[in-house]
Every structure is written in structure tokens, then in C-alpha cells.
Design a protein around this motif. Structure first.
Motif, PDB file in Angstrom:
ATOM      1  N   GLY A  61      -7.605  -2.803   2.819  1.00 51.06           N
ATOM      2  CA  GLY A  61      -6.225  -2.089   2.294  1.00 51.06           C
ATOM      3  C   GLY A  61      -6.008  -2.939   0.925  1.00 51.06           C
ATOM      4  N   ASN A  62      -4.648  -2.580   0.272  1.00 49.18           N
ATOM      5  CA  ASN A  62      -4.194  -3.093  -0.906  1.00 49.18           C
ATOM      6  C   ASN A  62      -5.296  -3.228  -2.085  1.00 49.18           C
ATOM      7  OD1 ASN A  62      -3.057  -5.096   1.510  1.00 49.18           O
ATOM      8  ND2 ASN A  62      -1.400  -4.219   0.235  1.00 49.18           N
ATOM      9  N   ASP A  73       1.011  -1.016  -0.131  1.00 47.49           N
ATOM     10  CA  ASP A  73       0.073   0.001  -0.155  1.00 47.49           C
ATOM     11  C   ASP A  73       0.812   1.382   0.016  1.00 47.49           C
ATOM     12  OD1 ASP A  73      -2.696  -0.715  -0.192  1.00 47.49           O
ATOM     13  OD2 ASP A  73      -2.725  -0.990   1.984  1.00 47.49           O
ATOM     14  N   GLU A 114      -0.523   5.637  -5.993  1.00 50.58           N
ATOM     15  CA  GLU A 114      -0.629   4.267  -6.693  1.00 50.58           C
ATOM     16  C   GLU A 114      -0.259   4.358  -8.430  1.00 50.58           C
ATOM     17  OE1 GLU A 114      -2.356  -0.258  -6.207  1.00 50.58           O
ATOM     18  OE2 GLU A 114      -3.166   1.437  -5.185  1.00 50.58           O
TER      19      GLU A 114
END
Length: 274
Positions: free
Chosen positions: A167-168, A112, A119
């Protein structure tokens, strides 16, 4: 724990051919060992060919595997590479009497970043290419052979990340997509005798958590069952869904998550007067 076969009984996967991706360690390795210990011929594939070879050797040397007549071979395979996927399926078809089970376990999960807008396209694409398109490639290549076996099954390894926010972003989106692919492929493959299901694990103690015992302990406190999962917990569920015991189950997501997604146990504990 590896199951022991009662004396005089035929192992549950006697003569089955099983192809597992990402099987050099963790969930994949435990699943490969489980199938072989119940009589299956297993092709252990992994991005790291040497790691796959070590796992296959350990499986072959296992006493329960030898007793059940199981076997294990190894092959390097990058599920992001269509040629490598087709080569892995061809290897399994050539090596085993039939190809009966495909376990899509390989994944990519980028770290993350502090802000979503930071990102990169590269990390997002890698997560989707391995974790979603990889299973698509493998299923596409294996499906005709699974149909021909007459007892074909695909078990996809998803994640609770595909159902809730843990997350991720790229990985989670890929796992949510894999659950959808599982349902649509089950509808397509069912009339041809192939079942397709998905397992959504919670936190599993694997090499990905090496050196993070404190984090695992904190995570365990959030689980109603009071612990994180082990790779063998997932292997047991995969074996069930691939077996004839699950012959009327297809298109489903089986949560193997210690109750994590069934209740907000952490919140309950935080506000409890007890």
C-alpha cells in the motif's frame, strides 16, 4: 537495548560526527541513542525542533552515553527545504571534528485513499519530496564533508514497501527510488571513500502505530520470526553499516524485516493442514 562498552576498550564510534534526520522519535531517536552510546557526537534533527531537543536531552542524560563520551545536539530541519538541509550540515560540520555519517531517516507517508485515482498530486508530491528528494538533498550537501573525513558513510532508511506491495503508493514509490539512488550514489561516492547503503525495515513498533495494538498483533502473525520489529533492531543495523565492520559493503539493501519478504509465511499458514 543500549550496548555496554567492555572496560578498557575504545567505543566503536569514538569521535565520529553523525547527522540523523527525522530523529526526534522512533527509528531516528533509537539510532541517535545507539551512536551516542558508542561514543559519537550526534546532531538530532527533526521537523519538530522541540521534539528533537527532548530526544537530544534524553540522550545526554543516558548513563551509557556519558560513559562512552557521546554527545547529542538538536536542530529543527525540514528535509523538503534546501536551506534547512544546508544549515543542518553546516551545524554538524561546525560542531563536530568531522562529519562521518549521514543517516537519512526522515519520511512522509500519506494515508491511502480508497481508489488510486483519488490520490492527490499534493500527497504524492509530499511523499516523494520528503522521502526521496530529502535524502538526495542531504547527501548532496553532506558528501564533500563525508569525503573529507576519510571514513564517510551514508545509511538510507528505506522500506519493504519499496520492494513489494504493502500500500501507500507515493511512499512506496519514493522508497523504491531511494534504493535506486543508494546504488547509483554508491558507485559515484565509492572511489572517494564513502560507502552508501540502505536498510529496508518491515513493520516497526513506533509512534506511528500508537493505539493500533490489534493491527500489530495481526501483523506479527505474518512474520516468520513471530513479532514485529523494534526501533532498536533498525538502529543496530544502521550502526553496523556505518561502522568499519562493514568497510567492504556499499550499494546494498539490507532487509531488516523479520523474514517478511523472504517467504509468504501468511499464505503458508492459511493453507497448512497443521
Amino acid at each position: 537495548m543500549t550496548p555496554t562498552q567492555p572496560p578498557g576498550t575504545t567505543p566503536r564510534f569514538d569521535g565520529y560526527g553523525v547527522l540523523i534526520t527525522g530523529a526526534g522519535r522512533g527509528i531516528g531517536a533509537a539510532t541517535a541513542h545507539r551512536f551516542a552510546s558508542e561514543g559519537a557526537h550526534v546532531l538530532v534533527t527533526d521537523l519538530d525542533g522541540a521534539r528533537a531537543a527532548r530526544t537530544a536531552e534524553a540522550i545526554r542524560e543516558s548513563a551509557p552515553v556519558r560513559a562512552a563520551g557521546g554527545t547529542a545536539e538538536a536542530l529543527a530541519c525540514d528535509v523538503a527545504d534546501q536551506d534547512a538541509v544546508e544549515a543542518a550540515v553546516a551545524r554538524a560540520v561546525a560542531a563536530f571534528p568531522t562529519l562521518d555519517v549521514l543517516v537519512n531517516n526522515a519520511y512522509a507517508c500519506s494515508t491511502d485513499v480508497p481508489l488510486f485515482e483519488d490520490e492527490s498530486d499534493e500527497s504524492w508530491q509530499r511523499d516523494l519530496d520528503v522521502s526521496l528528494t530529502g535524502p538526495y538533498r542531504c547527501a548532496r550537501a553532506a558528501l564533500p564533508h563525508l569525503v573529507a573525513s576519510g571514513r564517510g558513510a551514508i545509511v538510507n532508511i528505506g522500506s519493504v514497501n519499496g520492494e513489494q506491495d504493502f500500500g501507500n503508493h507515493g511512499y512506496s514509490a519514493a522508497k523504491a527510488g531511494l534504493a535506486s539512488l543508494t546504488r547509483t550514489l554508491a558507485g559515484h561516492a565509492g572511489p572517494r571513500g564513502v560507502r552508501v547503503n540502505l536498510i529496508a525495515p518491515g513493520t516497526i513498533r513506533t509512534d506511528a502505530w500508537a493505539g493500533k495494538d490489534a493491527q500489530l498483533a495481526r501483523a506479527a502473525a505474518l512474520y516468520p520470526l513471530g513479532r514485529v520489529g523494534e526501533a532498536e533492531d533498525i538502529a543496530s543495523a544502521v550502526a553496523f553499516l556505518a561502522s568499519r565492520d562493514a568497510s567492504w559493503i556499499t550499494g546494498t539493501t539490507l532487509r531488516v524485516d523479520g523474514g517478511l519478504t523472504s517467504s509468504n509465511y501468511g499464505f503458508h499458514q492459511a493453507v497448512s493442514d497443521a
